[in-house]
Motif scaffolding. Structure first.
Motif, PDB file in Angstrom:
ATOM      1  N   LYS A 119      -9.407  -3.504 -15.103  1.00 20.63           N
ATOM      2  CA  LYS A 119     -11.015  -3.942 -15.211  1.00 20.63           C
ATOM      3  C   LYS A 119     -11.536  -5.063 -15.403  1.00 20.63           C
ATOM      4  CE  LYS A 119     -12.021   0.493 -16.138  1.00 20.63           C
ATOM      5  NZ  LYS A 119     -13.361   1.091 -15.326  1.00 20.63           N
ATOM      6  N   LYS A 120     -10.666  -6.101 -14.995  1.00 19.18           N
ATOM      7  CA  LYS A 120     -10.787  -7.327 -14.972  1.00 19.18           C
ATOM      8  C   LYS A 120     -10.938  -7.700 -13.531  1.00 19.18           C
ATOM      9  CE  LYS A 120      -9.337 -11.435 -16.943  1.00 19.18           C
ATOM     10  NZ  LYS A 120      -8.262 -12.000 -17.649  1.00 19.18           N
ATOM     11  N   PHE A 121     -10.034  -7.129 -13.156  1.00 17.16           N
ATOM     12  CA  PHE A 121     -10.653  -7.776 -11.084  1.00 17.16           C
ATOM     13  C   PHE A 121      -9.684  -6.599 -10.568  1.00 17.16           C
ATOM     14  CE2 PHE A 121      -6.908  -9.477 -13.555  1.00 17.16           C
ATOM     15  CZ  PHE A 121      -5.861  -9.202 -12.529  1.00 17.16           C
ATOM     16  N   LYS A 122      -9.977  -6.729  -9.058  1.00 14.65           N
ATOM     17  CA  LYS A 122      -9.252  -5.911  -8.275  1.00 14.65           C
ATOM     18  C   LYS A 122      -9.494  -6.408  -6.956  1.00 14.65           C
ATOM     19  CE  LYS A 122      -9.824  -1.366  -5.496  1.00 14.65           C
ATOM     20  NZ  LYS A 122      -8.315  -0.904  -5.898  1.00 14.65           N
ATOM     21  N   VAL A 123      -8.571  -7.526  -6.275  1.00 11.51           N
ATOM     22  CA  VAL A 123      -8.440  -7.471  -5.089  1.00 11.51           C
ATOM     23  C   VAL A 123      -7.922  -7.210  -4.002  1.00 11.51           C
ATOM     24  CG1 VAL A 123      -7.383  -9.282  -4.198  1.00 11.51           C
ATOM     25  CG2 VAL A 123      -7.364  -9.871  -6.310  1.00 11.51           C
ATOM     26  N   TRP A 124      -7.191  -5.582  -3.916  1.00 16.33           N
ATOM     27  CA  TRP A 124      -7.156  -5.168  -3.027  1.00 16.33           C
ATOM     28  C   TRP A 124      -7.415  -3.603  -2.795  1.00 16.33           C
ATOM     29  CZ3 TRP A 124      -4.444  -7.539   0.993  1.00 16.33           C
ATOM     30  CH2 TRP A 124      -3.120  -8.564   0.286  1.00 16.33           C
ATOM     31  N   ARG A 125      -8.060  -2.999  -2.303  1.00 19.63           N
ATOM     32  CA  ARG A 125      -8.334  -1.766  -1.890  1.00 19.63           C
ATOM     33  C   ARG A 125      -7.580  -0.880  -2.206  1.00 19.63           C
ATOM     34  NH1 ARG A 125     -12.801  -0.672   1.340  1.00 19.63           N
ATOM     35  NH2 ARG A 125     -11.719   0.916   2.474  1.00 19.63           N
ATOM     36  N   HIS A 126      -7.116   0.458  -2.569  1.00 18.50           N
ATOM     37  CA  HIS A 126      -6.109   1.277  -3.302  1.00 18.50           C
ATOM     38  C   HIS A 126      -5.521   1.424  -2.123  1.00 18.50           C
ATOM     39  CE1 HIS A 126      -4.073   3.944  -5.579  1.00 18.50           C
ATOM     40  NE2 HIS A 126      -4.474   5.031  -4.243  1.00 18.50           N
ATOM     41  N   GLU A 127      -5.847   1.904  -0.712  1.00 21.36           N
ATOM     42  CA  GLU A 127      -5.100   2.124   0.392  1.00 21.36           C
ATOM     43  C   GLU A 127      -4.214   1.794   0.848  1.00 21.36           C
ATOM     44  OE1 GLU A 127      -8.566   2.089   0.661  1.00 21.36           O
ATOM     45  OE2 GLU A 127      -9.165   3.625  -0.377  1.00 21.36           O
ATOM     46  N   SER A 128      -3.467   1.504   1.391  1.00 19.14           N
ATOM     47  CA  SER A 128      -2.151   0.925   2.160  1.00 19.14           C
ATOM     48  C   SER A 128      -2.522   1.443   3.347  1.00 19.14           C
ATOM     49  CB  SER A 128      -0.861   0.788   1.663  1.00 19.14           C
ATOM     50  OG  SER A 128      -0.840   0.516   0.289  1.00 19.14           O
ATOM     51  N   HIS A 129      -3.095   3.253   3.639  1.00 19.93           N
ATOM     52  CA  HIS A 129      -2.752   3.440   4.803  1.00 19.93           C
ATOM     53  C   HIS A 129      -1.221   3.827   5.944  1.00 19.93           C
ATOM     54  CE1 HIS A 129      -6.819   4.115   4.979  1.00 19.93           C
ATOM     55  NE2 HIS A 129      -7.345   3.233   4.552  1.00 19.93           N
ATOM     56  N   PRO A 130      -0.645   3.563   4.617  1.00 20.89           N
ATOM     57  CA  PRO A 130       1.199   3.634   5.759  1.00 20.89           C
ATOM     58  C   PRO A 130       0.829   4.887   7.274  1.00 20.89           C
ATOM     59  CG  PRO A 130       1.191   4.905   3.887  1.00 20.89           C
ATOM     60  CD  PRO A 130      -0.391   4.437   3.966  1.00 20.89           C
ATOM     61  N   VAL A 131       1.960   4.646   8.146  1.00 15.96           N
ATOM     62  CA  VAL A 131       1.989   5.848   9.127  1.00 15.96           C
ATOM     63  C   VAL A 131       3.352   4.849   9.146  1.00 15.96           C
ATOM     64  CG1 VAL A 131       1.723   6.076  11.432  1.00 15.96           C
ATOM     65  CG2 VAL A 131      -0.030   5.132   9.882  1.00 15.96           C
ATOM     66  N   VAL A 132       4.268   6.362   9.654  1.00 20.28           N
ATOM     67  CA  VAL A 132       5.103   6.263   9.780  1.00 20.28           C
ATOM     68  C   VAL A 132       5.836   6.019  11.309  1.00 20.28           C
ATOM     69  CG1 VAL A 132       7.560   7.716   9.017  1.00 20.28           C
ATOM     70  CG2 VAL A 132       6.270   7.804   7.640  1.00 20.28           C
ATOM     71  N   LEU A 133       6.928   5.065  11.654  1.00 17.25           N
ATOM     72  CA  LEU A 133       6.847   5.287  12.824  1.00 17.25           C
ATOM     73  C   LEU A 133       7.954   5.505  13.337  1.00 17.25           C
ATOM     74  CD1 LEU A 133       6.129   0.943  12.718  1.00 17.25           C
ATOM     75  CD2 LEU A 133       4.714   2.961  13.096  1.00 17.25           C
ATOM     76  N   GLU A 134       8.189   6.652  13.735  1.00 21.07           N
ATOM     77  CA  GLU A 134       9.080   8.089  13.618  1.00 21.07           C
ATOM     78  C   GLU A 134       9.926   7.425  15.240  1.00 21.07           C
ATOM     79  OE1 GLU A 134       6.935  11.285  13.557  1.00 21.07           O
ATOM     80  OE2 GLU A 134       7.849  11.193  11.350  1.00 21.07           O
ATOM     81  N   THR A 135       9.033   6.855  16.221  1.00 23.05           N
ATOM     82  CA  THR A 135       9.154   6.561  17.790  1.00 23.05           C
ATOM     83  C   THR A 135       9.787   5.531  18.060  1.00 23.05           C
ATOM     84  OG1 THR A 135       7.622   6.694  18.805  1.00 23.05           O
ATOM     85  CG2 THR A 135       8.693   8.892  17.983  1.00 23.05           C
ATOM     86  N   ASN A 136      10.303   5.083  18.961  1.00 24.03           N
ATOM     87  CA  ASN A 136       9.833   3.300  19.735  1.00 24.03           C
ATOM     88  C   ASN A 136       9.121   3.172  20.287  1.00 24.03           C
ATOM     89  OD1 ASN A 136      12.760   3.298  18.732  1.00 24.03           O
ATOM     90  ND2 ASN A 136      14.230   3.889  20.702  1.00 24.03           N
ATOM     91  N   ALA A 137       8.275   4.082  20.790  1.00 23.35           N
ATOM     92  CA  ALA A 137       7.167   3.802  20.906  1.00 23.35           C
ATOM     93  C   ALA A 137       5.841   3.509  20.484  1.00 23.35           C
ATOM     94  CB  ALA A 137       6.703   4.700  22.330  1.00 23.35           C
ATOM     95  N   MET A 138       5.956   4.429  19.084  1.00 26.43           N
ATOM     96  CA  MET A 138       5.436   4.057  17.940  1.00 26.43           C
ATOM     97  C   MET A 138       5.662   2.932  17.632  1.00 26.43           C
ATOM     98  SD  MET A 138       5.512   7.465  16.025  1.00 26.43           S
ATOM     99  CE  MET A 138       3.968   7.117  14.818  1.00 26.43           C
ATOM    100  N   ILE A 139       6.832   1.964  17.481  1.00 26.02           N
ATOM    101  CA  ILE A 139       7.247   0.644  16.944  1.00 26.02           C
ATOM    102  C   ILE A 139       6.976  -0.422  17.628  1.00 26.02           C
ATOM    103  CG2 ILE A 139       9.057  -0.818  16.437  1.00 26.02           C
ATOM    104  CD1 ILE A 139      10.398   1.632  15.260  1.00 26.02           C
ATOM    105  N   GLU A 140       6.747   0.174  19.054  1.00 23.07           N
ATOM    106  CA  GLU A 140       6.370  -0.845  20.083  1.00 23.07           C
ATOM    107  C   GLU A 140       4.910  -0.942  19.847  1.00 23.07           C
ATOM    108  OE1 GLU A 140       6.817  -4.088  23.101  1.00 23.07           O
ATOM    109  OE2 GLU A 140       8.227  -2.598  21.732  1.00 23.07           O
ATOM    110  N   ASP A 141       4.257   0.062  19.882  1.00 19.98           N
ATOM    111  CA  ASP A 141       2.545   0.032  20.024  1.00 19.98           C
ATOM    112  C   ASP A 141       1.778  -0.708  19.052  1.00 19.98           C
ATOM    113  OD1 ASP A 141       0.314   1.058  20.983  1.00 19.98           O
ATOM    114  OD2 ASP A 141      -0.013   2.474  18.734  1.00 19.98           O
ATOM    115  N   ARG A 142       2.773  -0.902  17.947  1.00 14.22           N
ATOM    116  CA  ARG A 142       2.185  -1.189  16.531  1.00 14.22           C
ATOM    117  C   ARG A 142       2.734  -2.788  16.652  1.00 14.22           C
ATOM    118  NH1 ARG A 142      -0.687   2.872  12.742  1.00 14.22           N
ATOM    119  NH2 ARG A 142      -0.979   4.238  14.578  1.00 14.22           N
ATOM    120  N   LEU A 143       3.220  -3.015  17.051  1.00 14.49           N
ATOM    121  CA  LEU A 143       4.243  -4.573  16.693  1.00 14.49           C
ATOM    122  C   LEU A 143       3.253  -5.644  17.941  1.00 14.49           C
ATOM    123  CD1 LEU A 143       7.018  -6.510  16.522  1.00 14.49           C
ATOM    124  CD2 LEU A 143       7.634  -5.682  18.329  1.00 14.49           C
ATOM    125  N   HIS A 144       3.120  -4.600  18.949  1.00 13.61           N
ATOM    126  CA  HIS A 144       2.374  -5.838  20.031  1.00 13.61           C
ATOM    127  C   HIS A 144       0.773  -4.953  19.215  1.00 13.61           C
ATOM    128  CE1 HIS A 144       0.341  -6.125  23.670  1.00 13.61           C
ATOM    129  NE2 HIS A 144      -0.999  -5.633  23.899  1.00 13.61           N
TER     130      HIS A 144
END
Length: 183
Positions: A119-144
């Motif tokens: 109730k005093k302060f809130k800096v970050w939004r609650h969500e972190s939207h984690p996405v599991v990177l299951e493939t090399n293509a997904m990792i490469e896409d997010r890294l880029h």
């Protein structure tokens, strides 16, 4: 709450996005980005966080991370957000050089009134939207995506030139974070 975004297997890297409340641009100031870097390094050294890639933008950050086994990734992110929120709030409260201090404090404190956890302060939004990177293509896409975020936003011309991104380290330079590299 949506079930679309959930932390799952700690052995698999996740792409996470941490956003500031009301998209305030607190990280347009280097001193606040340094707080994030210091605390990420602490989590790497002492809590088992493995960071493969990151970028700190003016109002959010992206990372590719996983847990080294001491805590679950969900717990690591929760603790990181909780601690950095406290440090950022205290620093902002005492930062007489910050011309936007009153405006930023008002937003951070008003957002806390909407929260059930603080109730005093809130800096970050609650969500972190984690996405599991299951493939090399997904990792490469997010890294880029992470490395080119400052370029797309007009902060710099070259991804490797942005100090608060792992792009410089992937280009062979020394960066501020104790990074682990993707295989």
């Amino acid at each position: 709450m949506s079930t679309k975004y959930r932390f799952s297997d700690n052995e698999i890297p996740h792409f996470v996005t941490l956003s500031l409340v009301e998209w305030i641009d607190l990280f347009s100031r280097e001193r606040y980005k340094e707080i994030i870097i210091d605390n990420l390094n602490h989590c790497i050294k002492n809590k088992g966080l493995i960071v493969y890639a990151y970028v700190i933008m003016p109002n959010h950050m992206h990372m590719i991370v996983k847990s080294g086994g001491i805590q679950s990734l969900a717990e690591l992110i929760r603790d990181f957000k909780r601690y950095t929120a406290k440090i950022l709030y205290e620093r902002l409260k005492s930062d007489h050089k910050e011309s936007r201090r009153g405006w930023l404090m008002r937003i951070i404190e008003e957002e806390a009134q909407k929260s059930s956890s603080n109730k005093k302060f809130k800096v970050w939004r609650h969500e972190s939207h984690p996405v599991v990177l299951e493939t090399n293509a997904m990792i490469e896409d997010r890294l880029h995506y992470i490395h080119n975020n400052p370029v797309r936003s007009g902060i710099c011309f070259s991804a490797a030139d942005y100090k608060y991104s792992s792009a410089c380290q992937y280009s062979g330079e020394i960066g501020p974070l104790a990074l682990s590299f993707m295989d």
